[in-house]
Design a protein around this motif. Structure first.
Motif, PDB file in Angstrom:
ATOM      1  N   GLU A   1      50.083  29.188  30.758  1.00 20.97           N
ATOM      2  CA  GLU A   1      51.251  28.662  31.462  1.00 20.97           C
ATOM      3  C   GLU A   1      52.577  29.006  30.790  1.00 20.97           C
ATOM      4  OE1 GLU A   1      51.265  27.242  34.496  1.00 20.97           O
ATOM      5  OE2 GLU A   1      49.118  27.642  34.545  1.00 20.97           O
ATOM      6  N   LYS A   2      52.616  29.043  29.451  1.00 20.41           N
ATOM      7  CA  LYS A   2      53.878  29.311  28.765  1.00 20.41           C
ATOM      8  C   LYS A   2      53.670  30.337  27.679  1.00 20.41           C
ATOM      9  CE  LYS A   2      56.037  24.948  29.787  1.00 20.41           C
ATOM     10  NZ  LYS A   2      56.757  23.808  29.321  1.00 20.41           N
ATOM     11  N   PRO A   3      54.062  31.568  27.861  1.00 23.85           N
ATOM     12  CA  PRO A   3      54.614  32.119  29.096  1.00 23.85           C
ATOM     13  C   PRO A   3      53.488  32.384  30.099  1.00 23.85           C
ATOM     14  CG  PRO A   3      54.417  33.867  27.496  1.00 23.85           C
ATOM     15  CD  PRO A   3      53.994  32.583  26.809  1.00 23.85           C
ATOM     16  N   LEU A   4      53.844  32.478  31.378  1.00 22.09           N
ATOM     17  CA  LEU A   4      52.853  32.776  32.406  1.00 22.09           C
ATOM     18  C   LEU A   4      52.278  34.160  32.157  1.00 22.09           C
ATOM     19  CD1 LEU A   4      54.476  31.412  35.661  1.00 22.09           C
ATOM     20  CD2 LEU A   4      52.415  30.590  34.546  1.00 22.09           C
ATOM     21  N   LYS A   5      50.971  34.221  31.948  1.00 16.81           N
ATOM     22  CA  LYS A   5      50.302  35.504  31.738  1.00 16.81           C
ATOM     23  C   LYS A   5      48.795  35.286  31.785  1.00 16.81           C
ATOM     24  CE  LYS A   5      49.627  35.621  26.771  1.00 16.81           C
ATOM     25  NZ  LYS A   5      49.478  36.548  25.685  1.00 16.81           N
ATOM     26  N   MET A   6      48.073  36.383  31.917  1.00 18.96           N
ATOM     27  CA  MET A   6      46.622  36.330  31.823  1.00 18.96           C
ATOM     28  C   MET A   6      46.268  36.307  30.336  1.00 18.96           C
ATOM     29  SD  MET A   6      45.581  36.282  34.912  1.00 18.96           S
ATOM     30  CE  MET A   6      43.851  36.655  34.872  1.00 18.96           C
ATOM     31  N   ASP A   7      45.237  35.546  29.977  1.00 18.51           N
ATOM     32  CA  ASP A   7      44.812  35.491  28.587  1.00 18.51           C
ATOM     33  C   ASP A   7      43.324  35.186  28.528  1.00 18.51           C
ATOM     34  OD1 ASP A   7      45.124  35.767  25.877  1.00 18.51           O
ATOM     35  OD2 ASP A   7      46.104  33.843  25.574  1.00 18.51           O
ATOM     36  N   ASN A   8      42.782  35.305  27.335  1.00 15.86           N
ATOM     37  CA  ASN A   8      41.367  35.014  27.089  1.00 15.86           C
ATOM     38  C   ASN A   8      40.461  35.729  28.081  1.00 15.86           C
ATOM     39  OD1 ASN A   8      41.889  33.282  24.874  1.00 15.86           O
ATOM     40  ND2 ASN A   8      42.448  31.682  26.316  1.00 15.86           N
ATOM     41  N   LEU A   9      40.590  37.038  28.126  1.00 17.44           N
ATOM     42  CA  LEU A   9      39.746  37.843  29.003  1.00 17.44           C
ATOM     43  C   LEU A   9      38.389  38.013  28.331  1.00 17.44           C
ATOM     44  CD1 LEU A   9      40.888  40.829  31.034  1.00 17.44           C
ATOM     45  CD2 LEU A   9      38.761  40.982  29.773  1.00 17.44           C
ATOM     46  N   ASN A  10      37.336  37.734  29.081  1.00 17.69           N
ATOM     47  CA  ASN A  10      35.961  37.839  28.578  1.00 17.69           C
ATOM     48  C   ASN A  10      35.169  38.749  29.503  1.00 17.69           C
ATOM     49  OD1 ASN A  10      35.876  35.707  26.371  1.00 17.69           O
ATOM     50  ND2 ASN A  10      36.749  34.598  28.087  1.00 17.69           N
ATOM     51  N   TYR A  11      34.344  39.603  28.905  1.00 13.72           N
ATOM     52  CA  TYR A  11      33.511  40.466  29.726  1.00 13.72           C
ATOM     53  C   TYR A  11      32.092  40.526  29.194  1.00 13.72           C
ATOM     54  CZ  TYR A  11      33.850  44.212  26.229  1.00 13.72           C
ATOM     55  OH  TYR A  11      33.762  44.954  25.074  1.00 13.72           O
ATOM     56  N   LYS A  12      31.178  40.798  30.108  1.00 14.55           N
ATOM     57  CA  LYS A  12      29.778  41.057  29.772  1.00 14.55           C
ATOM     58  C   LYS A  12      29.390  42.304  30.557  1.00 14.55           C
ATOM     59  CE  LYS A  12      25.172  39.258  30.559  1.00 14.55           C
ATOM     60  NZ  LYS A  12      24.431  38.140  31.147  1.00 14.55           N
ATOM     61  N   LEU A  13      29.184  43.386  29.842  1.00 21.30           N
ATOM     62  CA  LEU A  13      28.798  44.664  30.435  1.00 21.30           C
ATOM     63  C   LEU A  13      27.319  44.869  30.177  1.00 21.30           C
ATOM     64  CD1 LEU A  13      29.393  47.485  31.674  1.00 21.30           C
ATOM     65  CD2 LEU A  13      30.054  48.227  29.373  1.00 21.30           C
ATOM     66  N   THR A  14      26.553  45.055  31.260  1.00 20.96           N
ATOM     67  CA  THR A  14      25.116  45.290  31.145  1.00 20.96           C
ATOM     68  C   THR A  14      24.805  46.694  31.639  1.00 20.96           C
ATOM     69  OG1 THR A  14      24.691  42.942  31.557  1.00 20.96           O
ATOM     70  CG2 THR A  14      22.818  44.451  31.786  1.00 20.96           C
ATOM     71  N   ILE A  15      24.117  47.457  30.793  1.00 23.44           N
ATOM     72  CA  ILE A  15      23.691  48.806  31.132  1.00 23.44           C
ATOM     73  C   ILE A  15      22.193  48.756  31.407  1.00 23.44           C
ATOM     74  CG2 ILE A  15      23.635  51.232  30.401  1.00 23.44           C
ATOM     75  CD1 ILE A  15      26.467  50.004  30.397  1.00 23.44           C
ATOM     76  N   PHE A  16      21.804  49.117  32.619  1.00 23.57           N
ATOM     77  CA  PHE A  16      20.399  49.137  32.991  1.00 23.57           C
ATOM     78  C   PHE A  16      19.851  50.527  32.666  1.00 23.57           C
ATOM     79  CE2 PHE A  16      22.314  45.738  35.275  1.00 23.57           C
ATOM     80  CZ  PHE A  16      21.343  44.761  35.378  1.00 23.57           C
ATOM     81  N   SER A  17      19.150  50.592  31.538  1.00 25.85           N
ATOM     82  CA  SER A  17      18.665  51.878  31.052  1.00 25.85           C
ATOM     83  C   SER A  17      17.482  51.669  30.118  1.00 25.85           C
ATOM     84  CB  SER A  17      19.779  52.606  30.284  1.00 25.85           C
ATOM     85  OG  SER A  17      19.283  53.768  29.665  1.00 25.85           O
ATOM     86  N   SER A  18      16.492  52.515  30.257  1.00 27.53           N
ATOM     87  CA  SER A  18      15.376  52.500  29.308  1.00 27.53           C
ATOM     88  C   SER A  18      15.496  53.646  28.310  1.00 27.53           C
ATOM     89  CB  SER A  18      14.044  52.575  30.068  1.00 27.53           C
ATOM     90  OG  SER A  18      14.013  53.737  30.869  1.00 27.53           O
ATOM     91  N   ASP A  19      16.619  54.331  28.321  1.00 28.37           N
ATOM     92  CA  ASP A  19      16.850  55.490  27.460  1.00 28.37           C
ATOM     93  C   ASP A  19      17.104  55.045  26.022  1.00 28.37           C
ATOM     94  OD1 ASP A  19      17.721  57.849  26.208  1.00 28.37           O
ATOM     95  OD2 ASP A  19      18.787  58.534  27.995  1.00 28.37           O
ATOM     96  N   ASP A  20      16.282  55.539  25.099  1.00 31.30           N
ATOM     97  CA  ASP A  20      16.445  55.193  23.685  1.00 31.30           C
ATOM     98  C   ASP A  20      17.683  55.845  23.065  1.00 31.30           C
ATOM     99  OD1 ASP A  20      14.194  53.554  23.641  1.00 31.30           O
ATOM    100  OD2 ASP A  20      12.857  55.219  23.121  1.00 31.30           O
ATOM    101  N   ASN A  21      18.288  56.811  23.754  1.00 32.40           N
ATOM    102  CA  ASN A  21      19.519  57.431  23.256  1.00 32.40           C
ATOM    103  C   ASN A  21      20.745  56.547  23.448  1.00 32.40           C
ATOM    104  OD1 ASN A  21      18.344  59.860  22.390  1.00 32.40           O
ATOM    105  ND2 ASN A  21      18.480  60.719  24.450  1.00 32.40           N
ATOM    106  N   LEU A  22      20.612  55.483  24.202  1.00 31.64           N
ATOM    107  CA  LEU A  22      21.740  54.591  24.438  1.00 31.64           C
ATOM    108  C   LEU A  22      22.036  53.781  23.185  1.00 31.64           C
ATOM    109  CD1 LEU A  22      23.883  53.144  26.057  1.00 31.64           C
ATOM    110  CD2 LEU A  22      22.086  51.803  27.161  1.00 31.64           C
ATOM    111  N   ASN A  23      23.163  54.048  22.579  1.00 28.36           N
ATOM    112  CA  ASN A  23      23.627  53.348  21.388  1.00 28.36           C
ATOM    113  C   ASN A  23      24.687  52.346  21.845  1.00 28.36           C
ATOM    114  OD1 ASN A  23      25.047  52.537  19.078  1.00 28.36           O
ATOM    115  ND2 ASN A  23      24.723  54.498  18.050  1.00 28.36           N
ATOM    116  N   ILE A  24      24.279  51.107  22.042  1.00 29.29           N
ATOM    117  CA  ILE A  24      25.150  50.065  22.586  1.00 29.29           C
ATOM    118  C   ILE A  24      26.392  49.848  21.717  1.00 29.29           C
ATOM    119  CG2 ILE A  24      25.285  47.569  23.017  1.00 29.29           C
ATOM    120  CD1 ILE A  24      23.940  49.023  25.257  1.00 29.29           C
ATOM    121  N   LEU A  25      26.224  49.801  20.418  1.00 29.11           N
ATOM    122  CA  LEU A  25      27.373  49.554  19.538  1.00 29.11           C
ATOM    123  C   LEU A  25      28.397  50.684  19.629  1.00 29.11           C
ATOM    124  CD1 LEU A  25      25.574  48.101  16.375  1.00 29.11           C
ATOM    125  CD2 LEU A  25      26.832  46.865  18.156  1.00 29.11           C
ATOM    126  N   LEU A  26      27.932  51.927  19.662  1.00 34.05           N
ATOM    127  CA  LEU A  26      28.853  53.056  19.783  1.00 34.05           C
ATOM    128  C   LEU A  26      29.510  53.084  21.160  1.00 34.05           C
ATOM    129  CD1 LEU A  26      30.137  55.565  18.568  1.00 34.05           C
ATOM    130  CD2 LEU A  26      28.111  56.870  19.305  1.00 34.05           C
TER     131      LEU A  26
END
Length: 135
Positions: free
Chosen positions: A79-104
């Motif tokens: 509210e003060k100042p008016l703005k968007m804040d505390n953005l939270n996300y959850k990204l899910t990758i549907f993959s069985s590939d062992d090459n997927l390095n989530i942290l990278l």
């Protein structure tokens, strides 16, 4: 790179954004509040779009395959100042590939995402990237 869009509204009606060959309707009246996205939701949509575009881009660079990706995004309005804040996300990758390095992948999205980096200048961002191998 430069970007251009066009947006228009009619008094006491709703509005739309023209982007290339697409048109996105959005609400500007109380009558459409439960039906059409509002500007804050479009903002979160731009953030999510940036993440998903980068999943596709980094899947090629990092040499992993995936069936689909889903991202859930939420934020609160300060509210003060008016703005968007505390953005939270959850990204899910549907993959069985062992090459997927989530942290990278998370590191790359956070370092090279244009919208991500723009938002983090004015908003707290917290999120997780998960791999779902059972789909």
């Amino acid at each position: 790179m430069e970007y251009k869009i066009k947006a228009s509204s009619i008094s006491n009606k709703d509005a739309n954004i023209q982007i290339k060959k697409s048109e996105i309707a959005f609400g500007t009246t109380s009558e459409s509040a439960e039906v059409l996205p509002n500007p804050a939701e479009l903002f979160l949509g731009a953030f999510a779009s940036c993440m998903l575009k980068n999943v596709e881009r980094f899947s090629i660079m990092m040499k992993f395959t995936y069936l689909k990706a889903e991202v859930n995004v939420s934020a609160s309005r300060a509210e003060k100042p008016l703005k968007m804040d505390n953005l939270n996300y959850k990204l899910t990758i549907f993959s069985s590939d062992d090459n997927l390095n989530i942290l990278l992948l998370k590191k790359n999205i956070e370092k090279f995402g244009t919208i991500y980096n723009t938002v983090k200048l004015s908003c707290t961002i917290n999120g997780v990237v998960l791999q779902n191998k059972t789909f």
